[in-house]
Motif scaffolding. Structure first.
Motif, short mmCIF file in Angstrom:
data_model
loop_
_atom_site.label_atom_id
_atom_site.label_comp_id
_atom_site.label_asym_id
_atom_site.label_seq_id
_atom_site.Cartn_x
_atom_site.Cartn_y
_atom_site.Cartn_z
N LEU A 210 2.80 -58.25 29.17
CA LEU A 210 1.84 -57.29 28.63
C LEU A 210 0.87 -56.80 29.70
N GLY A 211 0.97 -57.36 30.91
CA GLY A 211 0.14 -56.89 32.01
C GLY A 211 -1.09 -57.72 32.30
N TYR A 212 -1.19 -58.90 31.69
CA TYR A 212 -2.35 -59.76 31.92
C TYR A 212 -2.04 -60.77 33.02
N THR A 213 -3.01 -61.02 33.88
CA THR A 213 -2.88 -62.01 34.94
C THR A 213 -3.24 -63.37 34.36
N VAL A 214 -2.30 -64.30 34.44
CA VAL A 214 -2.51 -65.61 33.83
C VAL A 214 -2.47 -66.70 34.90
N SER A 215 -3.07 -67.84 34.56
CA SER A 215 -3.04 -68.99 35.45
C SER A 215 -1.69 -69.69 35.32
N ALA A 216 -1.51 -70.78 36.07
CA ALA A 216 -0.25 -71.50 36.07
C ALA A 216 0.10 -72.05 34.69
N ASP A 217 -0.90 -72.36 33.89
CA ASP A 217 -0.63 -72.89 32.54
C ASP A 217 -0.58 -71.80 31.48
N GLY A 218 -0.49 -70.53 31.89
CA GLY A 218 -0.32 -69.43 30.96
C GLY A 218 -1.57 -68.96 30.27
N VAL A 219 -2.75 -69.22 30.85
CA VAL A 219 -4.01 -68.83 30.22
C VAL A 219 -4.58 -67.60 30.92
N TYR A 220 -4.91 -66.58 30.12
CA TYR A 220 -5.58 -65.39 30.63
C TYR A 220 -7.08 -65.60 30.42
N THR A 221 -7.87 -65.39 31.47
CA THR A 221 -9.30 -65.64 31.40
C THR A 221 -10.06 -64.38 31.79
N ASN A 222 -11.10 -64.07 31.00
CA ASN A 222 -12.04 -63.02 31.37
C ASN A 222 -13.45 -63.53 31.07
N LEU A 223 -14.46 -62.68 31.17
CA LEU A 223 -15.84 -63.13 30.95
C LEU A 223 -16.09 -63.63 29.54
N ASN A 224 -15.32 -63.15 28.58
CA ASN A 224 -15.54 -63.52 27.20
C ASN A 224 -14.94 -64.86 26.81
N GLY A 225 -13.84 -65.26 27.46
CA GLY A 225 -13.21 -66.53 27.10
C GLY A 225 -11.84 -66.70 27.73
N ASP A 226 -11.12 -67.70 27.24
CA ASP A 226 -9.77 -68.02 27.70
C ASP A 226 -8.79 -67.71 26.56
N TYR A 227 -7.66 -67.09 26.89
CA TYR A 227 -6.71 -66.64 25.88
C TYR A 227 -5.31 -67.14 26.21
N LYS A 228 -4.60 -67.57 25.17
CA LYS A 228 -3.26 -68.10 25.37
C LYS A 228 -2.43 -67.85 24.12
N LEU A 229 -1.11 -67.72 24.33
CA LEU A 229 -0.21 -67.66 23.19
C LEU A 229 -0.21 -69.04 22.55
N VAL A 230 -0.32 -69.09 21.23
CA VAL A 230 -0.37 -70.38 20.54
C VAL A 230 0.97 -71.07 20.65
N SER A 231 2.04 -70.34 20.46
CA SER A 231 3.39 -70.88 20.62
C SER A 231 4.27 -69.72 21.05
N ASP A 232 5.52 -70.01 21.31
CA ASP A 232 6.42 -68.92 21.67
C ASP A 232 6.51 -67.95 20.51
N ALA A 233 6.50 -66.68 20.83
CA ALA A 233 6.58 -65.65 19.80
C ALA A 233 7.96 -65.70 19.14
N THR A 234 7.98 -65.44 17.86
CA THR A 234 9.25 -65.33 17.14
C THR A 234 9.60 -63.85 17.05
N ALA A 235 10.74 -63.56 16.45
CA ALA A 235 11.16 -62.17 16.34
C ALA A 235 10.16 -61.34 15.54
N SER A 236 9.50 -61.97 14.56
CA SER A 236 8.63 -61.21 13.67
C SER A 236 7.16 -61.61 13.73
N GLN A 237 6.79 -62.48 14.66
CA GLN A 237 5.39 -62.94 14.68
C GLN A 237 4.91 -63.21 16.11
N PHE A 238 3.67 -62.81 16.37
CA PHE A 238 3.03 -63.02 17.67
C PHE A 238 1.62 -63.53 17.41
N ILE A 239 1.27 -64.67 18.01
CA ILE A 239 -0.05 -65.28 17.78
C ILE A 239 -0.72 -65.52 19.12
#
Length: 146
Positions: free
Chosen positions: A75-104
Motif C-alpha cells: 500500500l506504500g507504507y514504510t514498515v519496520s522489520a516486524d511489519g509496523v508502520y509508525t508515524n507521529l500519531n501511533g504505531d499501525y499493524k495488520l492484525v492478521s493476514d488479510a483474507t479474501a473478503s476482510q482487511f483489519i
C-alpha cells in the motif's frame, strides 16, 4: 485592614492555582482525544488504501477483487522489520493476514493509551467499521486485538 488584604491575597492565589491545575488536566484530556481522532483518521486512510488496492486488477499491482495478498508495504507504507508502520500519531499493524473478503488494521499509542481498529469487509465506504478504545494500551503496544 491588613488581615483582610492578606486573606484576599491568599484567596486569590488559591483560585489561580486551582485554575492552573484544571487547565493542565483539560489540556491532557484534549491531547488524548486529539490523538484518538488522528489515529482513527490514519486507520481509515490505510483501510481505504486497501480497498483501492482490492479494486485494481493484478496487472496493475492490485488485488483483483480480494484482500488476500495486501500488506502495508504494497500500500506504500514504510514498515519496520516486524511489519509496523509508525508515524507521529501511533504505531499501525495488520492484525492478521488479510483474507479474501476482510482487511483489519490496528493502531496504538502507548503514551496516550489509545487503541484503534478498522475493518474493511468490502470496497464501499459503508463496509468500513472502526473500534476506538482509550486508556487501554500498555507500554509495549502489543497488537492483540480488541
Amino acid at each position: 485592614m491588613g488581615q483582610q488584604q492578606l486573606l484576599l491575597l491568599v484567596l486569590g492565589i488559591v483560585i489561580v492555582g486551582l485554575a492552573v491545575v484544571v487547565g493542565i488536566q483539560a489540556f491532557g484530556e484534549n491531547q488524548k482525544k486529539a490523538n484518538s481522532d488522528a489515529m482513527t483518521n490514519d486507520v481509515i486512510r490505510i483501510v481505504s488504501d486497501a480497498q483501492a488496492w482490492n479494486l485494481k486488477p493484478k496487472a496493475f499491482g492490485g488485488g483483483n477483487g480480494e484482500f488476500t495478498d495486501v500488506t502495508l508495504e504494497k500500500l506504500g507504507y514504510t514498515v519496520s522489520a516486524d511489519g509496523v508502520y509508525t508515524n507521529l500519531n501511533g504505531d499501525y499493524k495488520l492484525v492478521s493476514d488479510a483474507t479474501a473478503s476482510q482487511f483489519i488494521v490496528q493502531g496504538c499509542k502507548p503514551s496516550t493509551g489509545n487503541l484503534v481498529q478498522a475493518t474493511a469487509t468490502g470496497t464501499t465506504p459503508g463496509s468500513i467499521t472502526t473500534i476506538v478504545k482509550n486508556g487501554v494500551v500498555d507500554a509495549d503496544c502489543t497488537f492483540t486485538g480488541l
